[in-house]
Each structure stands twice: as structure tokens, then as C-alpha cells.
Design a protein around this motif. Structure first.
Motif, PDB file in Angstrom:
ATOM      1  N   THR A   1     -14.909  -1.766   2.238  1.00 52.59           N
ATOM      2  CA  THR A   1     -13.803  -2.433   2.928  1.00 52.59           C
ATOM      3  C   THR A   1     -12.654  -2.713   1.961  1.00 52.59           C
ATOM      4  OG1 THR A   1     -15.378  -3.459   4.455  1.00 52.59           O
ATOM      5  CG2 THR A   1     -13.206  -4.430   4.325  1.00 52.59           C
ATOM      6  N   TYR A   2     -13.034  -3.114   0.733  1.00 52.70           N
ATOM      7  CA  TYR A   2     -11.981  -3.390  -0.262  1.00 52.70           C
ATOM      8  C   TYR A   2     -11.131  -2.159  -0.487  1.00 52.70           C
ATOM      9  CZ  TYR A   2      -9.786  -4.078  -4.797  1.00 52.70           C
ATOM     10  OH  TYR A   2      -8.873  -4.125  -5.815  1.00 52.70           O
ATOM     11  N   PHE A   3     -11.780  -1.055  -0.790  1.00 52.10           N
ATOM     12  CA  PHE A   3     -11.025   0.177  -1.034  1.00 52.10           C
ATOM     13  C   PHE A   3     -10.299   0.626   0.229  1.00 52.10           C
ATOM     14  CE2 PHE A   3     -14.150   0.442  -4.524  1.00 52.10           C
ATOM     15  CZ  PHE A   3     -13.305   0.647  -5.588  1.00 52.10           C
ATOM     16  N   PHE A   4     -10.945   0.472   1.362  1.00 47.65           N
ATOM     17  CA  PHE A   4     -10.291   0.886   2.620  1.00 47.65           C
ATOM     18  C   PHE A   4      -9.066   0.033   2.890  1.00 47.65           C
ATOM     19  CE2 PHE A   4      -9.819   0.407   7.209  1.00 47.65           C
ATOM     20  CZ  PHE A   4      -9.596   1.721   7.561  1.00 47.65           C
ATOM     21  N   ILE A   5      -9.218  -1.290   2.682  1.00 50.28           N
ATOM     22  CA  ILE A   5      -8.074  -2.176   2.941  1.00 50.28           C
ATOM     23  C   ILE A   5      -6.943  -1.876   1.958  1.00 50.28           C
ATOM     24  CG2 ILE A   5      -7.313  -4.574   2.839  1.00 50.28           C
ATOM     25  CD1 ILE A   5     -10.028  -5.365   3.954  1.00 50.28           C
ATOM     26  N   SER A   6      -7.328  -1.677   0.673  1.00 52.08           N
ATOM     27  CA  SER A   6      -6.286  -1.368  -0.338  1.00 52.08           C
ATOM     28  C   SER A   6      -5.549  -0.090   0.027  1.00 52.08           C
ATOM     29  CB  SER A   6      -6.939  -1.236  -1.723  1.00 52.08           C
ATOM     30  OG  SER A   6      -7.541  -2.439  -2.105  1.00 52.08           O
ATOM     31  N   TYR A   7      -6.322   0.904   0.376  1.00 51.08           N
ATOM     32  CA  TYR A   7      -5.715   2.181   0.747  1.00 51.08           C
ATOM     33  C   TYR A   7      -4.838   2.027   1.990  1.00 51.08           C
ATOM     34  CZ  TYR A   7      -5.302   6.971   2.376  1.00 51.08           C
ATOM     35  OH  TYR A   7      -4.809   8.147   2.842  1.00 51.08           O
ATOM     36  N   GLN A   8      -5.370   1.328   2.994  1.00 50.14           N
ATOM     37  CA  GLN A   8      -4.604   1.163   4.223  1.00 50.14           C
ATOM     38  C   GLN A   8      -3.345   0.338   3.991  1.00 50.14           C
ATOM     39  OE1 GLN A   8      -4.933   2.506   7.245  1.00 50.14           O
ATOM     40  NE2 GLN A   8      -6.627   3.758   6.441  1.00 50.14           N
ATOM     41  N   ILE A   9      -3.459  -0.715   3.142  1.00 51.52           N
ATOM     42  CA  ILE A   9      -2.264  -1.533   2.867  1.00 51.52           C
ATOM     43  C   ILE A   9      -1.203  -0.695   2.154  1.00 51.52           C
ATOM     44  CG2 ILE A   9      -1.406  -3.466   1.484  1.00 51.52           C
ATOM     45  CD1 ILE A   9      -4.023  -4.902   2.108  1.00 51.52           C
ATOM     46  N   LYS A  10      -1.677   0.086   1.168  1.00 48.90           N
ATOM     47  CA  LYS A  10      -0.728   0.941   0.447  1.00 48.90           C
ATOM     48  C   LYS A  10      -0.084   1.939   1.390  1.00 48.90           C
ATOM     49  CE  LYS A  10      -0.371   3.969  -3.585  1.00 48.90           C
ATOM     50  NZ  LYS A  10      -1.097   4.595  -4.722  1.00 48.90           N
ATOM     51  N   GLU A  11      -0.921   2.556   2.223  1.00 46.58           N
ATOM     52  CA  GLU A  11      -0.386   3.525   3.179  1.00 46.58           C
ATOM     53  C   GLU A  11       0.579   2.850   4.142  1.00 46.58           C
ATOM     54  OE1 GLU A  11      -0.710   6.852   3.516  1.00 46.58           O
ATOM     55  OE2 GLU A  11      -1.692   6.808   1.553  1.00 46.58           O
ATOM     56  N   ASN A  12       0.222   1.662   4.581  1.00 47.76           N
ATOM     57  CA  ASN A  12       1.119   0.947   5.503  1.00 47.76           C
ATOM     58  C   ASN A  12       2.431   0.579   4.812  1.00 47.76           C
ATOM     59  OD1 ASN A  12      -0.633   1.072   7.667  1.00 47.76           O
ATOM     60  ND2 ASN A  12      -1.665  -0.851   7.131  1.00 47.76           N
ATOM     61  N   ILE A  13       2.310   0.131   3.543  1.00 44.55           N
ATOM     62  CA  ILE A  13       3.545  -0.206   2.811  1.00 44.55           C
ATOM     63  C   ILE A  13       4.415   1.025   2.659  1.00 44.55           C
ATOM     64  CG2 ILE A  13       4.431  -0.903   0.543  1.00 44.55           C
ATOM     65  CD1 ILE A  13       2.023  -2.780   0.345  1.00 44.55           C
ATOM     66  N   ILE A  14       3.784   2.131   2.295  1.00 42.77           N
ATOM     67  CA  ILE A  14       4.544   3.383   2.132  1.00 42.77           C
ATOM     68  C   ILE A  14       5.165   3.786   3.461  1.00 42.77           C
ATOM     69  CG2 ILE A  14       4.319   5.840   1.629  1.00 42.77           C
ATOM     70  CD1 ILE A  14       2.166   5.078  -0.450  1.00 42.77           C
ATOM     71  N   LYS A  15       4.354   3.726   4.499  1.00 40.14           N
ATOM     72  CA  LYS A  15       4.888   4.124   5.815  1.00 40.14           C
ATOM     73  C   LYS A  15       6.022   3.202   6.239  1.00 40.14           C
ATOM     74  CE  LYS A  15       0.677   6.295   7.573  1.00 40.14           C
ATOM     75  NZ  LYS A  15      -0.409   6.224   8.566  1.00 40.14           N
ATOM     76  N   GLN A  16       5.826   1.907   6.035  1.00 32.32           N
ATOM     77  CA  GLN A  16       6.880   0.964   6.409  1.00 32.32           C
ATOM     78  C   GLN A  16       8.132   1.178   5.553  1.00 32.32           C
ATOM     79  OE1 GLN A  16       7.027  -1.163   8.912  1.00 32.32           O
ATOM     80  NE2 GLN A  16       4.980  -0.506   9.614  1.00 32.32           N
ATOM     81  N   SER A  17       7.888   1.474   4.282  1.00 29.60           N
ATOM     82  CA  SER A  17       9.040   1.722   3.398  1.00 29.60           C
ATOM     83  C   SER A  17       9.773   2.976   3.806  1.00 29.60           C
ATOM     84  CB  SER A  17       8.569   1.831   1.943  1.00 29.60           C
ATOM     85  OG  SER A  17       7.968   0.615   1.526  1.00 29.60           O
ATOM     86  N   ILE A  18       8.997   4.011   4.129  1.00 29.14           N
ATOM     87  CA  ILE A  18       9.613   5.266   4.590  1.00 29.14           C
ATOM     88  C   ILE A  18      10.405   5.015   5.860  1.00 29.14           C
ATOM     89  CG2 ILE A  18       9.110   7.544   5.527  1.00 29.14           C
ATOM     90  CD1 ILE A  18       6.770   7.706   3.542  1.00 29.14           C
ATOM     91  N   VAL A  19       9.776   4.282   6.785  1.00 31.36           N
ATOM     92  CA  VAL A  19      10.478   3.997   8.040  1.00 31.36           C
ATOM     93  C   VAL A  19      11.735   3.185   7.754  1.00 31.36           C
ATOM     94  CG1 VAL A  19      10.311   2.761  10.231  1.00 31.36           C
ATOM     95  CG2 VAL A  19       8.404   4.150   9.438  1.00 31.36           C
ATOM     96  N   SER A  20      11.583   2.173   6.875  1.00 28.92           N
ATOM     97  CA  SER A  20      12.741   1.331   6.549  1.00 28.92           C
ATOM     98  C   SER A  20      13.832   2.139   5.853  1.00 28.92           C
ATOM     99  CB  SER A  20      12.283   0.178   5.656  1.00 28.92           C
ATOM    100  OG  SER A  20      13.388  -0.608   5.276  1.00 28.92           O
ATOM    101  N   ALA A  21      13.422   2.981   4.904  1.00 31.69           N
ATOM    102  CA  ALA A  21      14.403   3.806   4.192  1.00 31.69           C
ATOM    103  C   ALA A  21      15.064   4.787   5.136  1.00 31.69           C
ATOM    104  CB  ALA A  21      13.712   4.539   3.042  1.00 31.69           C
TER     105      ALA A  21
END
Length: 695
Positions: free
Chosen positions: A26-46
């Protein structure tokens, strides 16, 4: 370590291991998902920021640059070098770069870049990096519908880079670029890709924050997991182990009951109706059902044992009536009942009855029967009893009959013996009486000759009377003829009187029609009518007298006919009397001969009577032996008990006269004296019935 602890360890160790694996994953999954979400949100925001800048550039180009060119007087210029010149406004591209610089100052780390592979002369020294080069190559290849994104280290920080193309949309821009002397390309047209607009968003701080958040979530998850495991541990003991222990105790009690170590079953204790509780309830139900089946089977086995005892005691009518849920035992019950049915049908409902009957047979008692039983042997035994009873009744009846007959025979033999002696005495007296009868018969023969003479004279007298009666009949017939003639004359007179009466009536009518002149004639007519009436009455009286005379004549004729018939009968009787007299005369002669023969027969009869006396003595001995045999038969039958024993009667023989006791012969001390009285013809006539002729 007890069994409960072993079960807990077996249950919780896999759970703990799985939980740790899940936490790490779960730790690795959450870290990965948070990073992916941040990247996706950043991409969307950019991407949105780039689109906003693009929209702003388009707006600036249409509403500022276009209007300045159209309405300006040439004093204000449009150029990228606007910072050092007060009469110059920024070019749309320069405006975008300037705004990007301002935004970068306000938002930490966010950068805005506007570049092209054909830059203006003032930016010709700018070298495109790998991402920018790739973006321009992609756009030049015609892939302009999708933004180019990348996550990479930019200026020492992990950032999100988003690049979208911008196009030649204004004719002025196209004209400016094509006419400029320092432009690297001068064949631009509307719709061409001029360059790229890129937004760079640093995400390193966000990733650090996300990692910290992930660690917090993992910590909370560990705490929550520990709480859950502790709760499960407690609840497992209460909800699993305790019910399982109760289940174990209940099953142990049940197996003790199955193994006959206990007679009672303690049901499984149910504290909660969860899955184990429902399972325990189902097990309790099945235990109760099994207990019921076992008890039912035990009861059935006891019934079979009891039934076997009943059958061994001879009672075959008993049945196993209680149905069994077990199919095999139910088949056994049905088979057992069918066997008992066959035994009952073939033998009897109770063999004790048959044994009682057979025991009574040994005691010569045939009154006992197998009552109310349809078994074949019982019915056959009853039939045998009936046959034996009929034989005994028949034997006793024959014995009684023989006894009665022997007694009658003895009586008759005694009577015959006595009568033979009496007969011998009587025969001697009979011989003397026959002599007297012979004399009487001779006297009767002489008297019969005289009776024949008197009968001839009586015949002549009867003939004369018959002739007179015939004359009387003829005279009566003549009187009847004259009376008939008088009747005819009276009829004529009666008709004349009737016609005269009619004429007088007519005359009276005519006189009445004539009036006064016919009054005298009317008187005469009345007198004539009176005379006619008197004549009719006189004729009627004469007719009555004549009819009376005729009746009397008929009566006289009838009497005369009766006299004639009477004389005929008298003549016939006289003829019969003469014949009887002749017959009597002949009979008297024959009687005389017969009496002489009787004398001879009496002498012979006397000899036979003596022989009969000897025979009766022998027969008397045989009769006594027969009586003794009959008595033995009756006593033998009386020694046995059978139905109808007291009501057995001697048989009624067809020839009842055989056993009838004859009336004893009267002993005649002296033969009666036969008096010979002469009989006159007059006395003989009195004894002959005759019809008296009517007078």
C-alpha cells in the motif's frame, strides 16, 4: 501452549504477514499513485495554463494589435524591443514571454517559455533542449492535436513540462514575418505552426509533501490495523473460539451418546446467532434428529425384541405398527409384518389356541375350538374338530339307536316268548270253537234257502206296484193336455175382453163427441166396459185355477215317476238280495270247507309255535349281547367331551314299526262260547238295506 493459543497463532500469523505485505504494498502503491496524480494534475494545470496564455495571446492579437494597426497613426510601434522604447508596444510573443516572467516571479518555480525553431533575430542565440526540440519536431510532423508532456529534472528540480503549438492566425503577422529582412523564414501562411508555448511546473515539493502524507497514511493504517487485529483477537476468542469450544463440547457429548457412553445429549450452547451460531443451531437440530432416529431405532429394536418374545409365546397377530424414518429399518419392519401376516394366514393368530386344542384332544375333550381365527391351520383344525364331533355324535347316536333297538328287541323277544306260550294255549281253545262254528254255518245255509223263496214273492208284488204307477203317469199326462186346452181358451177370452174394452173406450169417445145425443150410448159403452173388465177378471181367476191344477197334475206325475223309479230300485235290490243269498249259500258251503281246513292249520300252527318258543330263546341271548355292545358304544362316546354331547338323540329309523313295542297278547283263560241262534228270513230282510218307494 493450549489448543486455543495454537488456533489463535494459526489464525493471526498469516493475517499479520498478509497485513505487513499489504501495508508495504500500500505504501508503494500510494506513493506511486500520489506521484502519478501530482504529475497528472500538474500536466493538466500546465496544459490549462498554456491554453490560457494561448487564448490571452489570441485576444491580445485581435483586440490590441489589430486595432492598433487599423486605427493607429503610426506613432506607436509593435515590436519585441518594447522595453527600451516608449513608443513601442510588445509583440504578442514578447507579451507572452513578459507575462511568463511575471507569473514565474509570483508562483515559485513555474516558468513560461515561447520558442520556435525559426526564432526572431534577438533570440537566435537561444538553443532548444531535447524536450523543446522533440516538441517542435512533433508539431512539424503534423501531430498538433495533443500536447507534448514530460516529467524530468529541470534546473535541478523535478518538474512537469507541457508544450503546445501556436499557429499563424493573423494576416498581419504573416505579412510581417514574410517581409522582415532579419527573418529566417519568409514563406509563412495562416495556419502554419509558428512555434511552441511551454509551461514548466516544478513538482519536487509536492512529491516530498505527498511522500510525507503517504508515511502518515501508512502510520495511521498501521495503528488502525493494530486496533483491528486486537479487536479481531478479542472477538475471535468470543465469537469463534468460544462457540467452537461449545461446539466441540456438544459434539463430544453427541459422540458419547453414539458410543453408548451416555444416555443424554447436552445441546451445543449458542450465545449468538451468527454463522457459527446458525451452524451450531443446525448441528443441534441434526443432533436432535439423530437422537430421535437413534431413540426411534432403539425403540424399534426393543419392539422387535418384544415382538420376537410375543411370537415365541405363540402370538402371531401382533404387528410392528410404528413407522420408522430409516428406510432400511422400515423395509425390515414391512418384511417382518409380511412374515407375520403369512404365518398368521397359514397357521393362526395365536398358536396357543392350537396347542390348547391339541392338549384338549389328548384329554379326549373335543369341545375346544380355535375361535375367530382365519389361519389355514386353525380353520383346518376347526374342520377336524367338526369332523370328530360329527363322528362322535354319529357314534353316540348310533349307540343310542342300537341301545334303544336292543332294548326294544329284548322287550319284543320277551313278548314274543310269552305270546308264543299264550298262542299255544289259545290254539287248543280255537279248535273247540271251530266245531261250534261249523254247526252254525250249516244252520245258516238252511235259512238262506227260505230267504230266497221270500225274495221271489216280493219281486211279484213290486212288479204290480210299478204297473199301477205307470197308469197313474199316463192319466196325469192326459190331465195336463186338457189343462193346456183350457189355458188356450182362457187366453182367447182374455183377448176378447181386451178388445171389448178398447171398443167401449172408442164408443165413449164417440158418445162424448155426439154430446147430448150420445149420452145413452155412453151409458151402454160404460156397461160394456164393465162387463169386459169382469170377463177379464173371471178369465184371470179361471187361469189361476187351471194353472194350480196343472201344477198339482205335474206334482202327481212326478210322484208317479218317483214310484216307478222306486219300484225299479226295489226290483234291483231284490235281485241283488237273491244274488247275495246265492253267494251266502255258496260261501256257507265254502266256510264249512274252510273251517275244516282251519282245524288242520291250527294243529300245524301249534307245532310251529313250539318251534318259535325255542327260536325266541336264542334271539333273546343275541339281543342281550347287542344291548351290551350298544351300552359300550354310548359309554365310550360319553367318555369324550364334544359339542352337542348332551343333546344327542337316537336316530329315527325309516321303518318305525320295527322298533315299535307290540301290544301284549291278552291271555284268554277260556274261549267264549258261540251261541247258535237260528235266523229267520224276516230278520235277514231287516238287515238288508232297501229303498222305500215313495207313496
Amino acid at each position: 501452549m493450549n489448543r486455543d493459543m495454537k488456533l489463535r497463532l494459526k489464525f493471526f500469523i498469516p493475517i499479520i504477514i498478509i497485513s505487513l505485505i499489504v501495508i508495504i504494498g500500500t505504501y508503494f502503491f500510494i506513493s506511486y499513485q500520489i506521484k502519478e496524480n501530482i504529475i497528472k494534475q500538474s500536466i493538466v494545470s500546465a496544459t490549462n495554463t498554456v491554453k490560457q496564455y494561448k487564448t490571452l495571446r489570441k485576444y491580445y492579437n485581435r483586440n490590441v494589435i489589430a486595432k492598433m494597426k487599423k486605427n493607429g497613426d503610426g506613432k506607436i510601434k509593435i515590436n519585441f524591443d518594447h522595453k527600451n522604447n516608449s513608443d513601442t508596444i510588445p509583440h504578442p510573443g514578447s507579451m507572452i514571454q513578459d507575462m511568463g516572467a511575471l507569473i514565474g516571479e509570483q508562483k515559485e518555480g513555474i516558468k513560461l517559455k515561447l520558442y520556435s525553431d525559426f526564432p526572431f533575430s534577438n533570440r537566435a542565440n537561444i538553443i532548444l533542449d531535447a524536450f523543446s526540440t522533440k516538441a517542435m519536431e512533433t508539431f512539424r510532423s503534423g501531430q498538433i492535436d495533443k500536447a507534448i508532456t514530460s516529467v524530468e529534472i529541470f534546473e535541478g528540480k523535478e518538474s512537469v513540462r507541457v508544450s503546445i503549438p501556436y499557429f499563424m492566425v493573423a494576416p498581419g503577422c504573416v505579412n510581417c514575418l514574410n517581409t522582415g529582412t532579419d527573418m529566417p523564414k519568409n514563406d509563412w501562411k495562416i495556419g502554419d505552426v509558428r512555434g511552441a508555448l511551454e509551461v514548466i511546473v516544478p513538482i519536487e515539493a509536492q512529491l516530498i509533501s505527498a511522500e510525507a502524507l503517504g508515511m502518515q497514511i501508512i502510520g495511521l493504517f498501521l495503528i488502525f490495523l493494530l486496533l483491528i487485529l486486537g479487536t479481531i483477537y478479542v472477538l475471535f476468542g468470543n465469537m469463534i473460539l468460544t462457540p467452537l469450544k461449545h461446539l466441540q463440547v456438544g459434539l463430544e457429548e453427541f459422540f458419547k451418546f453414539l458410543n453408548k457412553k451416555s444416555e443424554n445429549i447436552t445441546p451445543i450452547k449458542i450465545s449468538k446467532y451468527d454463522e457459527i451460531g446458525r451452524m451450531s443451531s443446525i448441528i443441534n437440530q441434526n443432533i436432535e434428529k439423530s437422537k430421535s432416529i437413534i431413540e426411534e431405532e432403539d425403540h424399534f429394536l426393543k419392539e422387535i425384541q418384544k415382538m420376537s418374545e410375543e411370537v415365541s409365546n405363540g402370538y402371531l397377530y401382533k404387528r410392528l405398527d410404528n413407522k420408522i424414518d430409516s428406510q432400511n429399518l422400515e423395509k425390515l419392519r414391512i418384511t417382518f409384518n409380511e412374515m407375520l401376516d403369512n404365518l398368521q394366514n397359514n397357521i393362526a393368530g395365536s398358536t396357543n389356541k392350537i396347542l390348547d386344542v391339541l392338549v384338549s384332544f389328548g384329554k379326549l375333550d373335543f369341545t375346544n375350538t380355535v375361535r375367530n381365527d382365519s389361519g389355514k391351520i386353525a380353520v383346518a383344525l376347526d374342520q377336524v374338530i367338526t369332523l370328530i364331533t360329527d363322528m362322535l355324535v354319529e357314534n353316540k347316536s348310533i349307540g343310542l339307536t342300537l341301545q334303544n333297538s336292543s332294548q326294544v328287541l329284548l322287550t319284543n323277544v320277551d313278548t314274543l316268548n310269552k305270546n308264543s306260550n299264550i298262542t299255544a294255549v289259545s290254539l287248543e281253545e280255537t279248535a273247540a270253537s271251530l266245531e261250534e262254528i261249523t254247526g252254525n254255518i250249516r244252520g245258516n245255509t238252511e235259512n238262506i234257502a227260505k230267504m230266497a223263496s221270500y225274495a221271489n214273492e216280493l219281486t211279484s208284488s213290486a212288479t204290480s206296484g210299478q204297473k199301477l204307477a205307470s197308469d197313474t203317469t199316463v192319466a196325469m199326462d192326459e190331465i195336463n193336455t186338457q189343462v193346456s186346452a183350457i189355458n188356450d181358451a182362457i187366453g182367447v177370452i182374455d183377448q176378447i175382453a181386451f178388445q171389448t174394452n178398447i171398443l167401449s173406450l172408442n164408443a165413449a169417445v164417440e158418445a162424448a163427441t155426439a154430446g147430448e145425443a150420445g149420452k145413452g150410448f155412453a151409458v151402454v159403452a160404460q156397461e160394456v166396459r164393465n162387463l169386459a173388465a169382469r170377463s177379464a177378471e173371471a178369465a184371470k181367476e179361471i187361469k189361476e185355477l187351471v194353472e194350480n191344477a196343472n201344477t198339482k197334475a205335474d206334482e202327481g206325475k212326478s210322484i208317479a215317476d218317483s214310484m216307478i223309479h222306486g219300484y225299479d230300485d226295489l226290483n234291483q235290490n231284490i235281485s241283488k238280495t237273491l244274488e247275495l243269498i246265492v253267494d251266502v249259500k255258496t260261501a256257507s258251503k265254502e266256510q264249512l270247507i274252510g273251517v275244516e281246513q282251519i282245524n288242520d292249520s291250527v294243529n300245524q300252527l301249534d307245532h310251529q309255535t313250539q318251534e318259535n318258543v325255542s327260536v325266541t330263546t336264542i334271539v333273546q341271548g343275541i339281543a342281550k349281547e347287542t344291548d351290551e355292545i350298544a351300552t359300550l358304544i354310548v359309554e365310550n362316546a360319553d367318555e369324550k367331551e364334544f359339542i352337542g354331547k348332551e343333546n344327542v338323540q337316537a336316530k329315527a329309523l325309516k321303518n318305525k314299526n320295527i322298533i315299535a313295542t307290540p301290544a301284549p297278547i291278552k291271555v284268554i283263560d277260556k274261549a267264549p262260547e258261540i251261541k247258535s241262534t237260528p235266523v229267520t228270513p224276516k230278520d235277514t230282510l231287516k238287515k238288508i238295506p232297501t229303498k222305500t218307494p215313495p207313496t
